[in-house]
Design a protein around this motif. Structure first.
Motif, mmCIF file in Angstrom:
data_model
loop_
_atom_site.group_PDB
_atom_site.id
_atom_site.type_symbol
_atom_site.label_atom_id
_atom_site.label_comp_id
_atom_site.label_asym_id
_atom_site.label_seq_id
_atom_site.Cartn_x
_atom_site.Cartn_y
_atom_site.Cartn_z
ATOM 1 N N LYS A 32 0.796 -1.231 0.000
ATOM 2 C CA LYS A 32 0.000 0.000 0.000
ATOM 3 C C LYS A 32 0.827 1.278 0.000
ATOM 4 N N TYR A 33 0.330 2.236 -0.764
ATOM 5 C CA TYR A 33 0.821 3.619 -0.738
ATOM 6 C C TYR A 33 0.040 4.335 0.359
ATOM 7 N N TRP A 34 0.714 4.773 1.388
ATOM 8 C CA TRP A 34 0.035 5.515 2.467
ATOM 9 C C TRP A 34 1.050 6.451 3.086
ATOM 10 N N GLY A 35 0.990 7.699 2.729
ATOM 11 C CA GLY A 35 1.974 8.688 3.151
ATOM 12 C C GLY A 35 2.674 9.226 1.916
ATOM 13 N N LYS A 36 2.677 10.569 1.793
ATOM 14 C CA LYS A 36 3.342 11.160 0.620
ATOM 15 C C LYS A 36 4.058 12.445 0.992
ATOM 16 N N LYS A 37 5.077 12.775 0.181
ATOM 17 C CA LYS A 37 5.795 14.037 0.342
ATOM 18 C C LYS A 37 5.142 15.068 -0.575
ATOM 19 N N GLY A 167 -2.831 13.869 -10.348
ATOM 20 C CA GLY A 167 -4.274 13.933 -10.057
ATOM 21 C C GLY A 167 -4.601 13.134 -8.808
ATOM 22 N N SER A 168 -4.081 11.923 -8.725
ATOM 23 C CA SER A 168 -4.270 11.059 -7.559
ATOM 24 C C SER A 168 -3.150 10.028 -7.599
ATOM 25 N N GLY A 169 -2.434 9.885 -6.506
ATOM 26 C CA GLY A 169 -1.244 9.035 -6.505
ATOM 27 C C GLY A 169 -1.475 7.665 -7.108
ATOM 28 N N SER A 170 -2.481 6.953 -6.606
ATOM 29 C CA SER A 170 -2.697 5.577 -7.043
ATOM 30 C C SER A 170 -3.076 5.499 -8.531
ATOM 31 N N ALA A 171 -3.526 6.624 -9.109
ATOM 32 C CA ALA A 171 -3.920 6.628 -10.522
ATOM 33 C C ALA A 171 -2.739 6.333 -11.444
ATOM 34 N N CYS A 172 -1.515 6.604 -10.975
ATOM 35 C CA CYS A 172 -0.353 6.373 -11.840
ATOM 36 C C CYS A 172 -0.137 4.881 -12.075
ATOM 37 N N ARG A 173 -0.802 4.028 -11.276
ATOM 38 C CA ARG A 173 -0.647 2.575 -11.445
ATOM 39 C C ARG A 173 -1.740 1.983 -12.335
ATOM 40 N N SER A 174 -2.545 2.843 -13.008
ATOM 41 C CA SER A 174 -3.677 2.315 -13.792
ATOM 42 C C SER A 174 -3.463 2.330 -15.297
HETATM 43 C C1 DP6 Z 1 -5.274 3.139 0.454
HETATM 44 O O1 DP6 Z 1 -4.256 7.615 -4.504
HETATM 45 O O2 DP6 Z 1 -6.479 7.920 -3.380
HETATM 46 O O3 DP6 Z 1 -5.819 3.050 -1.841
HETATM 47 O O4 DP6 Z 1 -2.786 10.611 -3.907
HETATM 48 O O5 DP6 Z 1 -4.245 11.670 -2.193
HETATM 49 O O6 DP6 Z 1 -5.230 10.935 -4.374
HETATM 50 P P1 DP6 Z 1 -4.179 10.686 -3.310
HETATM 51 O O7 DP6 Z 1 -4.506 9.283 -2.641
HETATM 52 P P2 DP6 Z 1 -5.002 7.926 -3.278
HETATM 53 O O8 DP6 Z 1 -4.563 6.917 -2.099
HETATM 54 C C2 DP6 Z 1 -4.842 5.559 -2.221
HETATM 55 C C3 DP6 Z 1 -4.389 4.846 -1.042
HETATM 56 C C4 DP6 Z 1 -4.788 3.380 -0.939
HETATM 57 C C5 DP6 Z 1 -3.576 2.482 -1.152
HETATM 58 C C6 DP6 Z 1 -3.067 2.332 -2.562
HETATM 59 O O9 DP6 Z 1 -3.862 2.379 -3.521
HETATM 60 O O10 DP6 Z 1 -1.855 2.077 -2.687
#
Ligand code: DP6
Length: 362
Positions: A32-37, A167-174
């Motif tokens: 999981k991505y949780w926490g960003k700079k 736009g949204s961090g997790s979007a870069c993985r789509s």
């Molecule tokens: C829990 O990508 O929705 O789904 O970058 O602020 O738009 P922002 O956040 P977002 O965070 C997703 C977090 C997660 C874990 C993940 O998808 O890695």
């Protein structure tokens, strides 16, 4: 590559109008991505399965305009939608230096999802990646690239992912499938700036892996992901958590190659529970799991123990449960879901999905 590589320096100014259309999938993170700079740079690496059925379909029509103000209208499922505007406005402001034509045109954005909007499934990954891909197609129409097709495609995908991330961090993985890594790490080819298709070996047990999404709570989340990420600043367990993600990714790489499903289950479930543990130990603390989330988790554990099954769960930032399992166990798991888990879903609703190959131009 650096951010400088993504700045569009010159483009044709004679094109009066055009239209582009993409469909882009959602994804589910295993690490999981949780926490960003600042500037949407992740604190730790993440890896996700790209999904196949949960998608956003977006068409952008662009028309030359006077003045340099950002100008767009957004239609969601055929209706003009004012509520989505601020998020897209912020997105466009963040990316304008990379796609300067954004100020030359008025954009009509028409978008819809293949999954119900009120499902509690985050549409930001599929939604933002679809817009990013449309902007890249517009960039392509406004420029005359002389490089080879392969280079062009690779740059196109990287920049689409780069823009989607803003736009949204997790979007870069789509953008691509079937597994995508985002965030610098020692174990895989990767970048903090964009998602990279996972290049490690993949055991056949993971081919066409299944994800059944149990819709436990379709309501609006009480705490947005963006707020949750920010609570990792000064979080008492932040350092250990970010280190753990690196270690889990390195372990997962071995598991993806060896097909060790027992270890896969451990890593994936531990990641999901750690994510929610971070939420529960933030200040202020919050909890997104609901009683039925826990009921489902306990049922999955009991079923796995009793049936020597490889079923497992993961969670995103919400109460819904993603049930993951190999294709070979599909029949048995689907029967279990129908007979024992659907009762915990809001109105009995769930979505059957599986690993996908990424976005498609329409
Ligand atoms: C829990 O990508 O929705 O789904 O970058 O602020 O738009 P922002 O956040 P977002 O965070 C997703 C977090 C997660 C874990 C993940 O998808 O890695």
């Amino acid at each position: 590559m650096t951010t400088q590589d993504f700045i569009l320096k010159s483009y044709a100014t004679k094109v009066e109008s055009g239209a582009v259309k993409w469909e882009s999938p959602s994804n589910i993170a295993l690490i999981k991505y949780w926490g960003k700079k600042e500037h949407q740079i992740p604190e730790n690496p993440s890896i996700s399965f790209t999904l196949s059925n949960c998608k956003t379909i977006t068409e952008i029509t662009y028309t030359k305009k006077q003045g340099d103000a950002i100008s767009f209208d957004i239609y969601f499922e055929g209706q003009l939608n004012e509520a989505f505007k601020p998020k897209i406005q912020t997105f466009f402001e963040r990316i304008e230096s990379y796609v300067p034509f954004i100020r030359d045109y008025h954009f009509k954005i028409e978008t819809s999802n293949t999954f119900p909007h009120s499902s509690g499934i985050a549409s930001s990954a599929s939604g933002m990646s679809a817009i990013a891909l449309c902007l890249m197609s517009i960039e392509k129409q406004l420029t005359h690239t002389v490089t080879s097709q392969a280079v062009e495609k690779s740059y196109f995908n990287k920049k689409a992912s780069f823009l989607a991330r803003l736009g949204s961090g997790s979007a870069c993985r789509s953008i691509e499938g079937e597994l995508v890594v985002w965030g610098k790490n020692k174990s895989t080819e990767s970048s903090d700036l964009f998602g990279v298709k996972y290049d490690g070996d993949l055991h056949e047990k993971f081919y066409n892996y299944q994800d059944t999404i149990l819709l436990v709570d379709k309501g609006e989340k009480q705490v947005s992901s963006t707020v949750g990420h920010n609570l990792m600043f000064g979080h008492p367990f932040a350092t250990q958590r970010f280190e753990q993600a690196h270690n889990n990714l390195s372990d997962l790489k071995e598991v993806l190659a060896s097909g060790d499903l027992k270890r896969f289950v451990e890593i994936v479930e531990s990641e999901a529970l750690t994510l929610h543990a971070m939420m529960m130990t933030s200040m202020p603390y919050f909890m997104l799991m609901k009683p039925n989330t826990l009921e489902i988790i306990n049922k999955i554990w009991a079923h796995r123990a009793a049936n020597n099954s490889n079923i497992c769960f993961t969670l995103d930032a919400g109460a819904n449960v993603h049930v993951l399992y190999p294709e070979a166990e599909k029949k048995e798991v689907c029967e279990f879901i129908k007979s024992e888990l659907v009762a915990y879903c809001q109105n009995g609703h769930y979505i059957c999905d599986s690993i996908g190959k990424g976005a498609t131009q329409l």
